[in-house]
Design an enzyme around this catalytic site. Structure first.
Site, mmCIF file in Angstrom:
data_model
loop_
_atom_site.group_PDB
_atom_site.id
_atom_site.type_symbol
_atom_site.label_atom_id
_atom_site.label_comp_id
_atom_site.label_asym_id
_atom_site.label_seq_id
_atom_site.Cartn_x
_atom_site.Cartn_y
_atom_site.Cartn_z
ATOM 1 N N VAL A 503 9.505 -40.037 -22.703
ATOM 2 C CA VAL A 503 10.737 -39.247 -22.686
ATOM 3 C C VAL A 503 11.864 -39.940 -23.438
ATOM 4 O O VAL A 503 11.805 -41.126 -23.717
ATOM 5 C CB VAL A 503 11.167 -38.915 -21.245
ATOM 6 N N GLU A 504 12.902 -39.191 -23.739
ATOM 7 C CA GLU A 504 14.076 -39.657 -24.495
ATOM 8 C C GLU A 504 13.665 -40.245 -25.844
ATOM 9 O O GLU A 504 14.251 -41.203 -26.330
ATOM 10 C CB GLU A 504 14.882 -40.684 -23.676
#
Length: 817
Positions: A503-504
């Protein structure tokens, strides 16, 4: 010969100290004069003429632009690749800070050490000691992940009531308005108890509606939403990722078309007819809190084909706030992320009409969503996932150290086996690096910086170290960490590793594209100036930047050669003692990194951005220098405790060794082989001389983790420690202390057994026999019995009924021996 040597020395000194161009001219003119007047050498008029012409060209700016930098400028404009709008906005986002010093080749360590040490306010400390501690006591991670697949209702309510969802919201709106440092430490503590709860708390305080509203929202939006977010009356989520656009957020297919339409407000029931708005269609996935969200932050590309807003048809990425009960908004389905079972799922809608004033910031911010996102992303990426990584490091240091002291094999605690202590050294050393790296970045955030490059460094390197420490902790624990159940405090975290990695921004792309891709332009003292001058067709600015750039390269050639040849022994250091050598090595490698960076751009030009393996290695150099300097700062901030030096030697020494290896790999793969050959002789005249931390230091770190004391306490500070010895984590500390205290007694019993003093066979029987025979006192008997009971509790794994549904809580009663 003497004058030749003096010339070489003069050039070296001028380059090393980065003397201005005028000083170069004066010095070389004086050398020529001395050669003729003192040395008795007749300097030809032609030489003086050449010197005068070159001096005039270099020092008279209009002449320099005409003869030298002007033609270079023309070439530069042709070969410099154009940047897309999203690239420009990403480059312009955030600020540069300590990372700029590392790119300079001359880090200002006095500036580094002058940064304030991070600390909590009294209010923040009270929140961690109070509500955060209480929340951790309420968390049963096995129940959450295995049975409920969600936080219990009472935990959700406590999080809302105590303001956990409004840590970043300003007090004027009812929030806690905590520092970024406090925000990170709250998340860290919760994460040492349960990943699901930590994610549920950190997401509303990271990139999302709250952050975006405070920076860009209209006053009406702030006044309505921020108090509700602070009190937990709204559960926010932010929908950015699409099935076909993950890390490449700029290519999201979700779109909105400006039009006139009608809608019923979902909160008031009021009907609005023929209003200017947007008809939006989207399909998003992997959106944390989406299944339970009440307010949806939505990113989409905005189009105005009928020119209702102006002449531009494609306005760009826009961010809007949409109540999830609004007609056409679909939420409620869930994804099933491994390990940390938090609320995460898809959201979608087709031709959903929203009014223009639902855009974050109102109509004026239409099309400016990408800039909003990348500016705020640097803050969230410094806090959320790095904090969870720090939590993992601290938790594995705490649990693995205790377990390795309690668990024994072949008559020894397993932590005293060299193969095990090697893994434990990595756990402790990486934990020190992770906390140091994040704490320094948090200082930047809390002093007004938005370090976009360092946020990428933290996101990649902390989550990768999280993966490494968990792998090592699993290996040390063996079967204890394999069998899932309430006693397994590592299994769920191990399963959740891919979440942080993915994620991110996927870690592969973060390392190979983002860290150096942004850093080379943002942090380099001249490149961004040259690029902006090119885009603005500003010959004057280009002349100034390019002239400075040439001097910068020449200086780094000389500095790299001198520092490499001398091992940086004659370079200054802000601190004495053992750490002084590390400061000097940072200076040496910083100069080498700056030189390699320029040579990469010089030899590869615009194609460097597509040479991802080379770019990744350059990023590794920058990252290693940052981690090393952050670790040195961390050591000073904690009072320069001598007992922590093994951790410092691992954290700093290994980080600098990683920089050296990245440089070696870069030079081995640079396409221009002659250039690589020259650079290797300049930077590594004696070969690769740096070494990682020694085995002895690794053993010292392992012992540190297994021994109660100041160094261990500092390393694991912030870990939630349950007081109940029936808890799988709560039993570790009492068991370790009991084992250490009774170790001489166990040795005494073993000696008696070797002497044939016992008639019985089992350990239980011999303990009773020793008491009955007066070989040990009642107090010693009780201490040994307690230690053995606690030890059994530590090493036992869970078992269930045949259907794997019903857990046996009374296994300790099944003691056979």
């Amino acid at each position: 010969m003497l004058y030749a040597i003096s010339l070489i020395l003069a050039v070296g000194v001028l380059a090393y100290w980065r003397a201005p161009l005028l000083l170069w001219t004066i010095a070389l003119g004086l050398w020529l004069a001395a050669l003729q007047l003192v040395g008795g050498c007749a300097v030809p008029v032609a030489v003086w003429a050449v010197f005068a012409v070159v001096a005039a060209v270099l020092n008279v700016a209009p002449l320099r632009r005409l003869v030298f930098t002007g033609p270079v400028f023309a070439i530069f404009k042709k070969i410099t690749p154009a940047m897309s709008q999203t690239e420009q906005e990403a480059i312009n986002a955030g600020t540069v800070w300590w990372d700029r010093d590392l790119f300079s080749g001359k880090p200002d360590f006095k500036r580094l050490l002058a940064f304030p040490a991070p600390k909590l306010s009294a209010e923040e400390q009270a929140f961690i000691d109070g509500p955060t501690e209480q929340l951790c006591r309420m968390i049963d991670d096995w129940k959450i992940t295995h049975e409920l697949k969600d936080l219990p209702p009472e935990v959700w309510q406590f999080i809302k009531d105590q303001g956990f969802l409004g840590m970043i919201v300003k007090k004027r709106y009812g929030g806690l308005e905590f520092s970024n440092y406090a925000h990170a430490k709250v998340v860290t503590k919760i994460a040492t108890r349960g990943g699901s709860a930590a994610v549920s708390v950190m997401v509303p305080n990271s990139l999302g509606p709250g952050e975006l509203l405070q920076h860009y929202g209209t006053e009406a939006q702030k006044d309505y939403y921020l108090p509700r977010l602070a009190r937990g009356l709204e559960i926010p989520c932010f929908a950015l990722t699409s099935p076909s656009a993950g890390s490449d957020a700029g290519s999201i297919p979700d779109y909105g078309v400006v039009c006139r339409g009608s809608y019923t407000h979902p909160r008031t029931g009021e009907r609005f007819e023929d209003v200017l708005g947007i008809r939006v269609s989207w399909e998003k996935r992997w959106i944390t809190l989406a299944p339970v969200a009440t307010i949806l932050g939505l990113a989409f590309k905005m189009y105005d084909p009928d020119h209702l807003l102006g002449d531009v048809e494609e306005l760009g990425i826009t961010c809007a706030l949409v109540p999830t009960e609004h007609e056409g908004v679909a939420i409620g389905r869930r994804h099933y992320p491994g390990g940390a079972v938090f609320m995460n799922g898809p959201t979608w809608g087709r031709d959903v009409f929203i009014p223009m004033d639902w855009i974050i910031g109102g109509q004026a911010m239409a099309g400016k969503g990408w800039r909003m996102l990348v500016e705020c992303l640097s803050v969230g990426r410094c806090i959320s996932l790095p904090a969870m990584s720090v939590a993992t490091g601290k938790f594995t240091s705490f649990t693995t150290g205790a377990f390795a002291r309690v668990r024994d094999q072949f008559g020894l605690p397993i932590g005293k086996f060299e193969g095990v202590d090697e893994a434990m050294a990595r756990i402790g050393g990486y934990t020190y690096q992770m906390e140091a790296a994040q704490d320094l970045a948090l200082v930047g955030l809390d002093t007004g910086e938005k370090p976009s490059v360092l946020s990428a460094v933290l996101k990649y390197h902390n989550t990768e170290r999280m993966r490494k420490v968990l792998n090592d902790a699993m290996d040390v624990h063996g079967g204890k960490a394999v069998v899932l159940g309430p006693r397994n405090y590592l299994g769920r975290a191990y399963q959740a590793i891919p979440i942080g990695i993915t994620v991110e921004g996927a870690n592969i792309l973060t390392r190979s594209m983002i860290i150096y891709g942004q850093g080379a332009i943002r942090c380099h003292p001249f490149v961004l100036r040259e690029m902006k001058a090119s885009m603005a067709n500003d010959a004057r600015e280009f002349d100034d930047a390019f002239t400075g750039h040439i001097g910068f390269v020449l200086s780094n050639v000389v500095r790299s050669l001198w520092l490499g040849a001398t091992g940086a022994r004659f370079t200054g250091s802000p601190k004495g003692g053992e750490v002084a050598a590390y400061y000097r090595r940072v200076t040496r490698l910083s100069s080498a990194f700056a030189l390699l960076s320029d040579m990469a751009m010089f030899s590869l030009g615009g194609t460097l951005k597509f040479r991802e393996k080379l770019s990744a290695r350059l990023g590794d150099m920058l990252s290693g220098l940052y981690i090393a300097t952050a670790s040195l700062k961390h050591y000073e901030d904690q009072g320069a405790q001598k007992d922590d030096l093994p951790l410092v030697r691992f954290a700093v020494g290994n980080a600098l060794y990683d920089v050296q290896q990245a440089m070696d790999g870069f030079l081995a793969n640079l396409p221009s082989r002659p250039l690589a050959w020259v650079l290797r002789r300049v930077i590594f005249p004696w070969g690769l001389t740096l070494r990682p931390a020694s085995d002895k230091d690794g053993t010292r770190i392992a012992r540190l983790l297994m021994t109660p004391g100041g160094s261990r306490d500092r390393l694991v500070h912030g870990v939630f420690k349950p007081e109940d010895a029936r808890d799988a984590v709560g039993v570790l500390e009492p068991a370790m202390r009991a084992i250490i205290e009774t170790e001489p007694l166990e040795g005494k019993l073993k000696k008696l057994a070797r002497e044939g003093r016992f008639k019985t066979i089992t350990a239980r029987e011999r303990l009773a026999e020793a008491l009955a025979g007066g070989l040990i006192s009642q107090a010693e008997h009780d201490a040994l019995e307690t230690a053995r009971r606690l030890k059994r509790e530590v090493i036992m794994v869970d078992d269930f009924d045949f259907s794997l549904r019903e857990h046996d809580d009374k296994m300790l009663e099944r003691v056979v021996f």
